[in-house]
Write a protein that holds these residues in place. Structure first.
Motif, PDB file in Angstrom:
ATOM      1  N   PHE A 245      58.165 -44.820   7.108  1.00 23.80           N
ATOM      2  CA  PHE A 245      58.560 -44.799   8.509  1.00 23.80           C
ATOM      3  C   PHE A 245      59.744 -45.737   8.712  1.00 23.80           C
ATOM      4  CE2 PHE A 245      58.332 -46.020  12.970  1.00 23.80           C
ATOM      5  CZ  PHE A 245      58.194 -44.779  13.580  1.00 23.80           C
ATOM      6  N   LEU A 246      60.831 -45.198   9.302  1.00 23.23           N
ATOM      7  CA  LEU A 246      62.067 -45.961   9.533  1.00 23.23           C
ATOM      8  C   LEU A 246      62.647 -46.565   8.262  1.00 23.23           C
ATOM      9  CD1 LEU A 246      61.494 -47.950  12.870  1.00 23.23           C
ATOM     10  CD2 LEU A 246      62.978 -45.973  12.508  1.00 23.23           C
ATOM     11  N   GLY A 247      62.217 -46.098   7.099  1.00 24.76           N
ATOM     12  CA  GLY A 247      62.675 -46.701   5.863  1.00 24.76           C
ATOM     13  C   GLY A 247      62.171 -48.112   5.666  1.00 24.76           C
TER      14      GLY A 247
ATOM     15  N   ASP B 114      53.480 -37.469   7.632  1.00 20.20           N
ATOM     16  CA  ASP B 114      54.745 -37.196   6.940  1.00 20.20           C
ATOM     17  C   ASP B 114      55.787 -36.643   7.906  1.00 20.20           C
ATOM     18  OD1 ASP B 114      53.880 -38.119   4.506  1.00 20.20           O
ATOM     19  OD2 ASP B 114      53.392 -36.131   3.703  1.00 20.20           O
ATOM     20  N   ALA B 115      55.352 -35.800   8.854  1.00 20.06           N
ATOM     21  CA  ALA B 115      56.288 -35.253   9.835  1.00 20.06           C
ATOM     22  C   ALA B 115      56.865 -36.359  10.714  1.00 20.06           C
ATOM     23  CB  ALA B 115      55.582 -34.200  10.693  1.00 20.06           C
ATOM     24  N   ILE B 116      56.022 -37.312  11.089  1.00 17.63           N
ATOM     25  CA  ILE B 116      56.484 -38.432  11.922  1.00 17.63           C
ATOM     26  C   ILE B 116      57.449 -39.318  11.136  1.00 17.63           C
ATOM     27  CG2 ILE B 116      55.730 -40.524  13.111  1.00 17.63           C
ATOM     28  CD1 ILE B 116      53.078 -38.987  13.690  1.00 17.63           C
ATOM     29  N   ARG B 117      57.114 -39.584   9.885  1.00 20.24           N
ATOM     30  CA  ARG B 117      58.006 -40.404   9.059  1.00 20.24           C
ATOM     31  C   ARG B 117      59.358 -39.707   8.880  1.00 20.24           C
ATOM     32  NH1 ARG B 117      52.947 -41.441   5.918  1.00 20.24           N
ATOM     33  NH2 ARG B 117      52.472 -43.680   6.081  1.00 20.24           N
ATOM     34  N   ALA B 118      59.326 -38.398   8.645  1.00 20.05           N
ATOM     35  CA  ALA B 118      60.582 -37.661   8.467  1.00 20.05           C
ATOM     36  C   ALA B 118      61.418 -37.705   9.744  1.00 20.05           C
ATOM     37  CB  ALA B 118      60.285 -36.218   8.075  1.00 20.05           C
ATOM     38  N   ALA B 119      60.765 -37.598  10.896  1.00 14.87           N
ATOM     39  CA  ALA B 119      61.493 -37.629  12.165  1.00 14.87           C
ATOM     40  C   ALA B 119      62.112 -38.989  12.445  1.00 14.87           C
ATOM     41  CB  ALA B 119      60.560 -37.238  13.306  1.00 14.87           C
ATOM     42  N   SER B 120      61.543 -40.040  11.853  1.00 15.66           N
ATOM     43  CA  SER B 120      62.058 -41.395  12.085  1.00 15.66           C
ATOM     44  C   SER B 120      63.325 -41.681  11.289  1.00 15.66           C
ATOM     45  CB  SER B 120      60.986 -42.437  11.726  1.00 15.66           C
ATOM     46  OG  SER B 120      60.869 -42.594  10.312  1.00 15.66           O
ATOM     47  N   LYS B 121      63.658 -40.835  10.351  1.00 11.61           N
ATOM     48  CA  LYS B 121      64.798 -41.121   9.465  1.00 11.61           C
ATOM     49  C   LYS B 121      66.099 -41.271  10.236  1.00 11.61           C
ATOM     50  CE  LYS B 121      63.106 -39.051   5.162  1.00 11.61           C
ATOM     51  NZ  LYS B 121      63.320 -37.999   4.146  1.00 11.61           N
ATOM     52  N   ALA B 122      66.233 -40.539  11.346  1.00  7.90           N
ATOM     53  CA  ALA B 122      67.482 -40.615  12.113  1.00  7.90           C
ATOM     54  C   ALA B 122      67.741 -42.022  12.627  1.00  7.90           C
ATOM     55  CB  ALA B 122      67.426 -39.629  13.286  1.00  7.90           C
ATOM     56  N   ASP B 123      66.667 -42.791  12.852  1.00  9.49           N
ATOM     57  CA  ASP B 123      66.811 -44.160  13.356  1.00  9.49           C
ATOM     58  C   ASP B 123      66.768 -45.210  12.251  1.00  9.49           C
ATOM     59  OD1 ASP B 123      66.978 -43.196  15.901  1.00  9.49           O
ATOM     60  OD2 ASP B 123      64.959 -43.772  16.516  1.00  9.49           O
ATOM     61  N   ALA B 124      66.561 -44.789  11.015  1.00 14.08           N
ATOM     62  CA  ALA B 124      66.340 -45.757   9.939  1.00 14.08           C
ATOM     63  C   ALA B 124      67.532 -46.676   9.723  1.00 14.08           C
ATOM     64  CB  ALA B 124      65.985 -45.033   8.638  1.00 14.08           C
TER      65      ALA B 124
ATOM     66  N   GLY C 284      61.031 -27.053  16.902  1.00 11.88           N
ATOM     67  CA  GLY C 284      62.266 -27.730  16.555  1.00 11.88           C
ATOM     68  C   GLY C 284      62.103 -29.200  16.218  1.00 11.88           C
ATOM     69  N   GLY C 285      60.903 -29.595  15.814  1.00 13.74           N
ATOM     70  CA  GLY C 285      60.660 -30.982  15.461  1.00 13.74           C
ATOM     71  C   GLY C 285      60.582 -31.913  16.656  1.00 13.74           C
ATOM     72  N   LEU C 286      60.521 -31.364  17.891  1.00 11.97           N
ATOM     73  CA  LEU C 286      60.515 -32.193  19.091  1.00 11.97           C
ATOM     74  C   LEU C 286      59.295 -33.102  19.152  1.00 11.97           C
ATOM     75  CD1 LEU C 286      61.568 -32.979  21.908  1.00 11.97           C
ATOM     76  CD2 LEU C 286      60.374 -30.966  22.815  1.00 11.97           C
ATOM     77  N   SER C 287      58.131 -32.574  18.814  1.00  9.96           N
ATOM     78  CA  SER C 287      56.908 -33.377  18.897  1.00  9.96           C
ATOM     79  C   SER C 287      56.928 -34.518  17.901  1.00  9.96           C
ATOM     80  CB  SER C 287      55.681 -32.491  18.637  1.00  9.96           C
ATOM     81  OG  SER C 287      55.644 -31.414  19.537  1.00  9.96           O
ATOM     82  N   ALA C 288      57.354 -34.231  16.674  1.00  6.89           N
ATOM     83  CA  ALA C 288      57.419 -35.284  15.662  1.00  6.89           C
ATOM     84  C   ALA C 288      58.413 -36.366  16.063  1.00  6.89           C
ATOM     85  CB  ALA C 288      57.795 -34.688  14.308  1.00  6.89           C
TER      86      ALA C 288
ATOM     87  N   ARG D  29      59.257 -41.856  18.155  1.00  6.63           N
ATOM     88  CA  ARG D  29      59.774 -42.783  19.152  1.00  6.63           C
ATOM     89  C   ARG D  29      58.642 -43.567  19.828  1.00  6.63           C
ATOM     90  NH1 ARG D  29      64.100 -45.193  19.103  1.00  6.63           N
ATOM     91  NH2 ARG D  29      63.542 -45.743  21.244  1.00  6.63           N
ATOM     92  N   LEU D  30      57.490 -42.950  20.024  1.00  6.05           N
ATOM     93  CA  LEU D  30      56.355 -43.669  20.596  1.00  6.05           C
ATOM     94  C   LEU D  30      55.896 -44.785  19.661  1.00  6.05           C
ATOM     95  CD1 LEU D  30      54.372 -40.637  22.035  1.00  6.05           C
ATOM     96  CD2 LEU D  30      55.468 -42.441  23.383  1.00  6.05           C
ATOM     97  N   VAL D  31      55.878 -44.507  18.371  1.00  8.34           N
ATOM     98  CA  VAL D  31      55.502 -45.544  17.403  1.00  8.34           C
ATOM     99  C   VAL D  31      56.532 -46.674  17.411  1.00  8.34           C
ATOM    100  CG1 VAL D  31      55.089 -46.041  14.965  1.00  8.34           C
ATOM    101  CG2 VAL D  31      54.202 -43.921  15.966  1.00  8.34           C
ATOM    102  N   ILE D  32      57.806 -46.328  17.504  1.00  3.68           N
ATOM    103  CA  ILE D  32      58.854 -47.348  17.577  1.00  3.68           C
ATOM    104  C   ILE D  32      58.646 -48.220  18.812  1.00  3.68           C
ATOM    105  CG2 ILE D  32      61.326 -47.687  17.999  1.00  3.68           C
ATOM    106  CD1 ILE D  32      61.767 -45.198  16.164  1.00  3.68           C
TER     107      ILE D  32
END
Length: 322
Positions: free
Chosen positions: A26-28, A65-75, A300-304, A309-312
């Protein structure tokens, strides 16, 4: 620059850049912090909890894994300004959270899964850190809450469309319809506030009566929309130790379509993040879980992305606690 300042600067750079081979986290985030520092929060995943007979929890197990993948944009943006938080995620520039990976849970190994989740929760708390659990369906919440038994009383803030008070379903007492019922039986749970309730679910009049007899405070989604987050937060004693359990169907499906039981009229992303931030100021967040993301229903990955972002926001609230 003096030697102390140079050391602080070096540690800061190391903390933000030492993410080699951590791209799947998550977030690297690293698995451990440099220089022996203790983390403020520890993320871990649990794909399976107590699966109902004849049911398949494989899809829910893909959520972490889906949540971790979605966090990459902010890593790569950990030092950037986050308008949700009023500053960078880690205010002093030092990474204060780690991702310890997933527990080796297995579908239908219900007792074994519960033991793993409870043990990991206890271990994180023993380190003085706040555990952050990525589910999995809502059944993983039961052993997660059980892991807080030795630290004194806790309150629960549940964000969910449903009250989850069934005593048993299909003979299983620890499934995803029962986490708040089981929590009410834990001696260390002092109270709970259930936010976002709406529509119809598994609760019958008997479950509503049982929850009210325990003293659970209901805050429907309609009430929160009308009165704001204080309609929920006012029920939490100031300074209380609080575990937040966030079921993704507590949010409106317009921003969280990837759930198995979508219900119109849920919380907005902004309301959910305001609740988390407000709780961090009023009380003390000692645990956080996010459950019930159902990747096959995502759009479209919106939920992930919303879940990440909620975890962040939860991490941001935790590291800002006094």
């Amino acid at each position: 620059m003096d030697a102390k300042a140079e050391g602080r600067s070096a540690r800061k750079d190391h903390a933000l850049d030492d993410r080699t081979d951590m791209t799947a986290n998550f977030l690297g985030l690293p698995r451990t912090l440099p220089d022996g520092r203790a983390p403020a929060a520890v993320i871990f995943g649990a794909g399976h909890g107590s699966t109902y007979p004849g049911k398949d929890s494989t899809a829910h197990a893909r959520a972490a894994d889906a949540i971790r993948a979605a966090s990459k944009a902010d890593a790569g943006l950990l030092t950037h300004w986050d308008f949700d938080l009023g500053g960078p995620l880690f205010p002093d520039g030092l990474v204060a959270c780690v991702d310890s990976g997933d527990l080796p849970t297995a579908m239908h190994d219900n007792a074994g899964n519960r033991a793993l989740i409870e043990a990991r929760t206890r271990a994180v708390l023993a380190e003085g850190a706040v555990p952050i659990l990525l589910g999995g369906d809502d059944s993983v919440v039961i052993p997660f809450l059980a892991g807080f038994a030795e630290g004194g009383p806790i309150w629960i803030l549940q964000i969910d469309a449903h009250i989850d008070w069934r005593d048993a379903l299909d003979g299983e007492r620890f499934g995803y319809s029962s986490p708040m019922r089981r929590a009410s039986e834990m001696g260390h749970v002092a109270g709970m506030v259930q936010v976002g309730l709406r529509g119809v679910g598994s609760a019958r009049p008997a479950e509503i009566e049982a929850a009210r007899d325990f003293g659970s405070r209901f805050v429907t989604a309609r009430e929160l929309h009308a009165g704001g987050i204080d309609t929920a937060l006012r029920h939490i004693p100031e300074g209380a130790r609080v575990v937040v359990t966030l079921d993704c169907d507590g949010l409106d499906p317009a921003v969280m379509p990837g759930v198995i039981a979508p219900a119109p009229g849920g919380l907005s992303y902004t309301q959910a993040t305001q609740l988390i931030a407000g709780l961090g100021r009023r009380a003390r967040i000692v645990g956080f879980d996010l459950v019930e993301l159902y990747p096959p229903a995502d759009i479209g990955g919106l939920s992930a992305l919303t879940a990440a972002r909620l975890v962040i926001n939860a991490i941001g609230a935790i590291v800002r606690q006094a």
